[in-house]
Motif scaffolding. Structure first.
Motif, PDB file in Angstrom:
ATOM      1  N   PHE A   1     -11.152   5.624  -4.287  1.00 43.22           N
ATOM      2  CA  PHE A   1     -10.397   4.494  -3.742  1.00 43.22           C
ATOM      3  C   PHE A   1     -10.540   4.253  -2.239  1.00 43.22           C
ATOM      4  N   PRO A   2     -10.643   5.281  -1.369  1.00 42.89           N
ATOM      5  CA  PRO A   2     -10.760   4.958   0.055  1.00 42.89           C
ATOM      6  C   PRO A   2     -12.034   4.185   0.397  1.00 42.89           C
ATOM      7  N   ILE A   3     -13.101   4.385  -0.380  1.00 37.04           N
ATOM      8  CA  ILE A   3     -14.353   3.684  -0.108  1.00 37.04           C
ATOM      9  C   ILE A   3     -14.168   2.185  -0.303  1.00 37.04           C
ATOM     10  N   PHE A   4     -13.566   1.808  -1.414  1.00 36.76           N
ATOM     11  CA  PHE A   4     -13.368   0.390  -1.719  1.00 36.76           C
ATOM     12  C   PHE A   4     -12.446  -0.257  -0.692  1.00 36.76           C
TER      13      PHE A   4
ATOM     14  N   LYS B   1      -7.519  14.143  -6.717  1.00 36.05           N
ATOM     15  CA  LYS B   1      -6.803  13.105  -5.971  1.00 36.05           C
ATOM     16  C   LYS B   1      -7.711  11.951  -5.561  1.00 36.05           C
ATOM     17  N   LEU B   2      -8.939  12.261  -5.237  1.00 37.24           N
ATOM     18  CA  LEU B   2      -9.859  11.212  -4.818  1.00 37.24           C
ATOM     19  C   LEU B   2     -10.128  10.213  -5.941  1.00 37.24           C
ATOM     20  N   GLU B   3      -9.871  10.628  -7.186  1.00 36.43           N
ATOM     21  CA  GLU B   3     -10.109   9.762  -8.330  1.00 36.43           C
ATOM     22  C   GLU B   3      -8.894   8.885  -8.661  1.00 36.43           C
TER      23      GLU B   3
ATOM     24  N   ASN C   1      -2.002   8.636 -15.786  1.00 33.42           N
ATOM     25  CA  ASN C   1      -1.872   7.469 -14.917  1.00 33.42           C
ATOM     26  C   ASN C   1      -0.658   6.625 -15.278  1.00 33.42           C
ATOM     27  N   ASN C   2      -0.338   6.574 -16.554  1.00 29.55           N
ATOM     28  CA  ASN C   2       0.867   5.867 -16.986  1.00 29.55           C
ATOM     29  C   ASN C   2       2.116   6.624 -16.547  1.00 29.55           C
TER      30      ASN C   2
ATOM     31  N   LEU D   1      -3.791  16.213   1.515  1.00 27.77           N
ATOM     32  CA  LEU D   1      -3.646  15.045   2.369  1.00 27.77           C
ATOM     33  C   LEU D   1      -3.710  13.761   1.538  1.00 27.77           C
ATOM     34  N   ILE D   2      -4.684  13.688   0.638  1.00 27.17           N
ATOM     35  CA  ILE D   2      -4.817  12.498  -0.196  1.00 27.17           C
ATOM     36  C   ILE D   2      -3.581  12.344  -1.088  1.00 27.17           C
ATOM     37  N   ASP D   3      -3.076  13.442  -1.608  1.00 26.65           N
ATOM     38  CA  ASP D   3      -1.887  13.402  -2.450  1.00 26.65           C
ATOM     39  C   ASP D   3      -0.695  12.864  -1.658  1.00 26.65           C
ATOM     40  N   PHE D   4      -0.566  13.307  -0.425  1.00 27.70           N
ATOM     41  CA  PHE D   4       0.520  12.842   0.436  1.00 27.70           C
ATOM     42  C   PHE D   4       0.437  11.330   0.646  1.00 27.70           C
TER      43      PHE D   4
END
Length: 362
Positions: A75-78, A101-103, A126-127, A348-351
């Motif tokens: 997600f950060p790339i987009f 987390k990156l996913e 995800n739900n 960090l990504i989770d936060f």
């Protein structure tokens, strides 16, 4: 169609880079395909060039920002690209893991035409954690390239016990490292993965083995070839894949977490020897199931039919003004990922994800 695919890194023989390469193999036959990433190794650049796919490193190269369709991962790339002016008529966001987390999907996931996930468990999580409706997510599992399904091997059948075993893992547990000690000396063991022989998996390589021990994507490869597969790795595993446990293991993407069953080395060796003949008898049935579920040409055709039928959305930075804070968070994460060169912290990504989703739910 002019297609963009985003991914964080193309620099090693692990799940995401291999998956993107397989998608591109199919899509580049009839479309113009570009891949944008933070970093790509020379080996991967050469690999993608051979299939007529353009690879650009986001912080180093100049690249177009207007596409007919974007399939985004990480997600950060987009979000970073949206801030830079990315525009697309159709957008699908993909996730290759329910736990990494990156996913995660971006907080503005509902702007996408639809989302893709790798397993039934991903849909559940995800739900559960982000409130994403199950009907917004399409199941798109680890594909089996058609070359695996068509590869002819073991013409003379399989032996009564495996004479050569391939253990494929980038995170091998100790109980598998010691397996040779508990098997007959005539059985040859090869380790393939990050800690040993770090190579691209091919049907030519896998077909030299009478048994594969692994989890995840190589399970589908082995099933597609018609080779007995023993599911075991860092999370443990169910042992031999059978017609009886195929569905529950598929639900968890054959990752070993359906049972979380851990064994000692001696027990694994005993199971391998005692269950091998039965595993050989199951391979035709399992191959048929796997090809019906995972054959690349079938999956990608169904996927592109959905993309073509989807309405245009004209996604751009201007259309996401309400999400400016989220975009800023995501682009900050991207910058950290770039600076740390893949050593970014899941914590960090989770936060950041919790902050974003917490803000939206107020």
């Amino acid at each position: 169609m002019n297609i963009l695919i985003t991914i964080a890194y193309l620099d090693g023989w692990s799940g995401a880079p291999i998956q993107i390469y397989e998608y591109c193999q199919y899509l580049s036959k009839t479309n113009q395909v570009t891949v944008l990433c933070i970093n790509a190794s020379a080996e991967f650049k050469n690999l993608f060039t051979k299939i007529n796919v353009n690879i650009f490193e986001i912080t180093k190269d100049t690249y177009p920002l207007e596409y007919d369709f974007v399939y985004s991962f990480h997600f950060p790339i987009f979000s970073y690209l949206i801030e830079k002016g990315l525009s697309t008529k159709k957008w699908v966001a993909g996730s290759l893991s329910p736990v990494t987390k990156l996913e995660s999907f971006p907080s503005y996931w509902e702007k996408a035409n639809f989302l893709t996930v790798h397993s039934g468990r991903s849909i559940e999580l995800n739900n559960m954690h982000f409130g994403i409706p199950t009907n917004s997510m399409k199941l798109f599992g680890n594909p089996i390239p058609d070359e695996y399904a068509n590869y002819n091997h073991h013409k003379n059948g399989f032996p009564k016990i495996p004479s050569k075993i391939g253990i494929v893992s980038n995170h091998i547990p100790n109980e598998l490292l010691k397996i040779k000690k508990y098997l007959p000396k005539k059985i040859k063991i090869d380790f393939i993965g990050y800690h040993k022989k770090y190579i691209k998996i091919t049907p030519q390589i896998l077909s030299t083995y009478d048994l594969i021990i692994t989890i995840g994507k190589t399970v589908q490869y082995s099933l597609g070839l018609g080779i007995p597969i023993y599911e075991y790795d860092i999370f443990g595993g169910c042992g031999y894949i059978t017609p009886q446990n195929y569905e529950p293991e598929k639900f968890r993407n054959f990752c070993g977490l359906a049972t979380e069953r851990k064994l000692n080395t001696k027990s694994i060796a005993n199971e391998i020897l005692q269950g091998y003949e039965s595993a050989v008898q199951n391979i035709d049935n399992l191959k048929s199931l796997a090809l019906n579920d995972f054959l690349l040409s079938k999956l990608m055709k169904n996927f592109m039919d959905l993309v073509i039928a989807a309405p245009e959305i004209n996604l751009s930075k201007e259309k996401l003004k309400d999400y400016s804070l989220e975009l800023n968070h995501d682009t900050e994460t991207f910058n950290l990922m770039y600076l740390l060169n893949k050593r970014f912290l899941n914590r960090l990504i989770d936060f950041i994800r919790k902050k974003i989703h917490g803000r939206k739910n107020k």
